[in-house]
Design a protein around this motif. Structure first.
Motif, PDB file in Angstrom:
ATOM      1  N   ARG A 153      46.539  85.255  71.757  1.00 62.80           N
ATOM      2  CA  ARG A 153      46.748  86.703  71.688  1.00 62.80           C
ATOM      3  C   ARG A 153      47.939  87.108  70.829  1.00 62.80           C
TER       4      ARG A 153
ATOM      5  N   ALA B  80      37.998  87.012  72.622  1.00 58.21           N
ATOM      6  CA  ALA B  80      38.997  88.080  72.550  1.00 58.21           C
ATOM      7  C   ALA B  80      40.251  87.741  73.338  1.00 58.21           C
ATOM      8  N   GLU B  82      41.061  87.406  76.616  1.00 55.29           N
ATOM      9  CA  GLU B  82      41.417  88.336  77.680  1.00 55.29           C
ATOM     10  C   GLU B  82      42.436  87.713  78.625  1.00 55.29           C
ATOM     11  N   THR B 161      41.030  91.676  81.206  1.00 52.31           N
ATOM     12  CA  THR B 161      41.298  92.839  80.363  1.00 52.31           C
ATOM     13  C   THR B 161      40.063  93.131  79.524  1.00 52.31           C
ATOM     14  N   ARG B 162      40.056  94.294  78.866  1.00 53.00           N
ATOM     15  CA  ARG B 162      38.819  94.803  78.293  1.00 53.00           C
ATOM     16  C   ARG B 162      38.630  94.477  76.817  1.00 53.00           C
ATOM     17  N   GLU B 163      39.485  93.630  76.234  1.00 55.76           N
ATOM     18  CA  GLU B 163      39.411  93.433  74.780  1.00 55.76           C
ATOM     19  C   GLU B 163      38.023  93.010  74.318  1.00 55.76           C
ATOM     20  N   GLU B 166      35.651  95.831  74.520  1.00 49.43           N
ATOM     21  CA  GLU B 166      35.876  96.820  73.468  1.00 49.43           C
ATOM     22  C   GLU B 166      35.380  96.313  72.123  1.00 49.43           C
ATOM     23  N   ALA B 167      35.598  95.021  71.885  1.00 49.57           N
ATOM     24  CA  ALA B 167      35.131  94.457  70.612  1.00 49.57           C
ATOM     25  C   ALA B 167      33.611  94.575  70.516  1.00 49.57           C
TER      26      ALA B 167
END
Lengths: 417, 464
Positions: A153, B80, B82, B161-163, B166-167
């Protein structure tokens, strides 16, 4: 939360001489932490060492402050800090060497963290800090091109590459041949277990956080790991808490074979002692990495980003490769002391501990207890009796206690020394 | 400066504004759809992870025990990266293990909902939560241990988390956006073409009108769409009316020239005859005759002038309030002398109270004097000017021979003499008609009782 916990058990002089930093085991109970503090404070040397470079403003750059908390011994990191200071003379740099546990506890306890950068080999803990949102995002060309397997990240960056190795004495090679892989090690132990009784040493997963996390990873890699544990148990393998202690026993000739030593610490010792040889197992070799994190509330984020960018830069990594034993990750670097070099020699056998949520599972308290129970059961499988009085048997006096309260036993042992 | 309104712009605005509104709605819908799809896809991960964890929950050492499978947590972290949280709670809501004390969900078990019920009879709940300033998607699995003698309830809570969501939402939306964008572009292009082609006949009509000779009044011959064909027909009607008006004008001019030429020729002849004689008395009588002729000619010219002025549609008279009764009395006073000489009885029947209308006094006086004059010339013995209310009416009644029914409209035309024998110009009634029209009043010609006599009345029905 259970994970690797760093705890100074050596004398300072020893640690400096060998350049070894051990991982120690974690416990979150605060009472226990108080106990650890007490123990630490009774030791003759301070657990904390500080290295300071004062900077001065240059015509183009104003003076900057930077505090780095690291679980990385000063002799190992000094070349890196000196080079950084040379390149950025306007930064007043304070490096504080802490154990992994201290580093983590201090950060979580402080209302406003004093550290701008955290460097720790306790991968699960660092991962957990980042996972809980304590890390700041670092962007930029260096961070963007950093290998994906070595970052998470843009918050967590793995900057070193340290394989887990076997170290053996010449005597072993002369009598039985040197094992080059886990498979060969298993065969050796099964065939000559009696002859090697008490001469094999490895981490005690119940007392050492590092040993525990290697056990988790190896158990995930193959169920045959349990055979190896059983074979180690049948050979009455001695269980130590630190790479330093294992190396010391190997140097003294007490042990012939050390299994699962931290390569970055073993390298210098093996280079200095012609009787010792280091093997990176050919079938698979775990690789541990130091993780760098900039706390969200770092007091000097600009300087912190400058420092991390330096660690990720080619010249910073070259210093890591050439002047320390830590191993450089940078993909452009080749030659000894780099990840590329190890990869070209060992290829698929290298198993870097992945930066993934699986690390969080390592910290699970029940998980830890379950794994240790299994580990100890397997270790004792071929032993005639659990409380054998053989020399070198390093099993804790009480199995149940060691499973559930490992730190207390560990502390008692170290305090008794 | 305000730009003149344009049909093209008006059409475009009325078509584009709803189109854009529709497009915006489609975008919102597409976003919600994409988000929903992404959530559904990623909720399967929550489901799988909770299942993997729930499968490893056991009863050991008199407590719930979990050998956490690392893969369960790795499932929750996609490319992503998360952040991942998990926790195991027992049936009473006590925290057993986990890396975060995730909040519970108060929604009841959905026992009968087959969609949310797995084969094990677990309840699965998903929702978005705000936790320690992180936006998380949480999945909760309520399950129970099924052992020989034990049915321990427990709850697995996971969150990430929403990454990744969202992607996925964005990539789904991007595909939709491309479709919507292409559709919008096509729609706008089609719209522009359609409006342009719809307005093309208008341009043709404009060109056809502009290309005409201003003196021609022939109808437009042009193939046009229905809406514009109506406009073309209206234009052609107007042109036809203009043709008639021009024909009238030509005839009027012809008549007027003829009317003027006759007395002038008479004057000329009379003068010539008189010049051939030496007798002053003959001269005198010739001069008298010539004076009478020139008087009547001057009067004719005056009438022609006022008729022309009345016929001019662009000359709108300034209407002013006036009293009809007073006007009628004044007209009678003016005409009384000439009538008295001809031994005609002229009278007024009007109220004493004023009857107010909006009008032009001199025109109405002219109309009255024309009507009185007419009646006098065509053999009336008794003329009555009558003013009545409701609607206000100005009428001149006589006991003369009257006008035959078929002639009553014709007499309104200039130079038409319905009743031969008089010496009128034939313009009087035409002028009265013009005055009535300019007052938006109605002119009626009616016989009196017994089909004798004539009553010419101006009814002021229009705007008062």
């Amino acid at each position: 939360m259970n994970g690797m916990l760093g705890r100074t058990r050596h004398r300072e002089a020893e640690r400096l001489a060998t350049g070894v930093r051990e991982w120690a085991r974690p416990r979150v109970f605060s009472a226990l932490w108080v106990a650890i503090c007490l123990v630490v404070s009774t030791l003759p040397v301070q657990a904390e060492q500080t290295l300071r470079f004062s900077g001065s403003a240059t015509p183009t750059e104003p003076l900057e402050q930077l505090t780095v908390h690291g679980a990385l011994d000063i002799p190992q990191i000094r070349p890196l800090l000196e080079d950084f200071h040379h390149r950025h003379p306007f930064v007043t740099l304070t490096y504080r060497n802490l154990t992994t546990l201290e580093l983590n506890q201090r950060f979580l306890a402080a209302e406003t963290p004093s550290a701008d950068v955290l460097i720790s080999s306790a991968m699960p803990w660092q991962y957990r800090l980042a996972n809980d949102g304590h890390g700041q995002t670092l962007n930029g060309p260096l961070a963007d091109t950093w290998p994906e397997w070595a970052r998470w990240r843009h918050e967590l960056f793995a900057v070193t590459f340290e394989p887990i190795v076997m170290v053996y004495r010449q005597e072993l090679e002369e009598d039985f041949g040197a094992p080059q892989s886990h498979d060969a090690l298993l065969n050796l132990l099964e065939q000559h277990g009696d002859a090697l009784r008490g001469r094999v040493v490895t981490y005690d997963p119940a007392k050492s956080g590092a040993g525990y996390s290697y056990a988790v990873e190896e158990a995930r890699l193959s169920p045959r790991y349990w055979e190896l544990v059983a074979a180690l148990g049948s050979a009455d393998a001695v269980l130590e808490e630190t790479t330093g202690a294992m190396l010391k026993g190997l140097e003294e000739g007490k042990y012939w074979l050390g299994y699962n030593l931290l390569g970055s610490y073993a390298r210098d010792v093996v280079d200095a002692d012609p009787a010792l040889k280091m093997v990176i197992p050919k079938d698979y070799a775990l690789v541990t990495q130091r993780l760098v994190l900039i706390p969200t509330r770092a007091p000097h984020p600009t300087a912190a980003k400058r420092f991390v960018n330096y660690l990720l830069s080619e010249h910073g990594q070259r210093v890591l490769a050439e002047r320390t034993a830590l191993g450089a990750v940078h993909p452009a670097l080749e030659g000894p002391g780099t990840a590329n070099d190890l990869k070209s020699r060992l290829g698929e056998a290298l198993r870097p501990i992945r930066l993934s949520p699986a690390l969080l599972a390592t910290l699970d308290d029940l998980k830890r207890r379950a794994l240790l129970t299994r580990w100890q059961r397997e270790f004792r499988r071929w032993q005639p009796s659990p409380s054998s009085g053989k020399p070198g048997a390093a099993l804790p006096t009480s199995q149940t206690t060691s499973a559930s309260r490992p730190d207390m036993t560990g502390e008692n042992t170290s305090a008794a020394r | 400066m305000k730009r003149p309104d344009s049909l093209y712009r008006r059409l475009l605005i009325w078509l584009l504004v709803p189109l854009v509104g529709l497009g915006a709605l489609m975008l919102v819908q597409a976003y919600l759809d994409a988000r929903h799809t992404a959530d559904r896809a990623f909720d399967r991960l929550l489901e799988a992870a909770t299942l993997a964890i729930a499968d490893r929950v056991q009863w050991q050492d008199d407590q719930l025990w979990l050998d956490l499978p690392p893969a369960a947590l790795e499932m929750l972290a996609t490319d992503a990266e998360e952040r991942v949280f998990y926790a195991l709670y027992d049936g009473d809501g006590r925290f057993i293990t986990g890396n975060a004390r995730l909040p519970g969900d108060t929604r009841p078990d959905r026992v009968h909902d087959s969609v949310h019920e797995s084969a094990r009879g677990d309840t699965l709940l998903y929702r978005d939560i705000e936790w320690h300033s992180l936006t998380l998607r949480q999945g909760i699995r309520r399950s129970r241990l099924e052992d020989w003698s034990l049915q321990e309830r427990f709850e697995v809570r996971v969150a990430h988390t929403r990454e990744g969501r969202e992607a996925l939402t964005l990539s789904l939306l991007r595909t939709n956006l491309a479709y919507i964008g292409v559709m919008a572009a096509l729609a706008i292009a089609a719209l522009l073409l359609a409006v342009r082609s719809a307005l093309a006949p208008l341009t043709r009509l404009r060109r056809a009108i502009r290309a005409r000779d201003p003196r021609t009044l022939t109808p437009l011959e042009l193939t046009l769409p229905r809406e514009l064909a109506e406009l073309r027909e209206t234009l052609n009607d107007l042109l036809a009316r203009m043709r008639r008006v021009r024909a009238n004008q030509e005839r009027f001019i012809g008549d007027a020239s003829h009317q003027l030429r006759t007395p002038l020729a008479g004057l000329s002849t009379r003068a010539e005859l008189a010049l051939r004689q030496d007798d002053p008395a003959a001269w005198r009588s010739a001069l008298e005759a010539m004076q009478a002729t020139s008087d009547s000619t001057a009067r004719l010219a005056g009438q022609l002038l006022s008729l022309t002025r009345l016929d001019n549609p662009e000359a709108t008279p300034d209407l002013a309030p006036l009293d009809l009764n007073a006007l009628a009395r004044r007209a009678c006073r003016d005409a009384w002398a000439s009538c008295d000489r001809a031994n005609i009885d002229l009278g007024v029947e009007a109220e004493d109270t004023p009857l107010m209308i909006d009008g032009v006094a001199w025109q109405l006086e002219e109309a009255l004097s024309n009507l009185i004059d007419n009646a006098r010339r065509y053999g009336a013995h008794c003329i009555t000017v009558r003013v009545t209310d409701g609607p206000p009416t100005l009428a001149v009644e006589d006991d003369g021979p009257g006008i035959a029914k078929h002639q009553r409209l014709l007499v309104l035309r200039p130079f038409y003499r319905g009743r031969d024998g008089g010496e009128g110009s034939g313009l009087g009634l035409a002028i009265v008609d013009g005055i009535a029209r300019s007052h938006k009043a109605r002119l009626t010609l009616e016989p009196m009782a017994n089909d004798r006599g004539l009553s010419v009345a101006i009814h002021f029905t229009g705007d008062r």
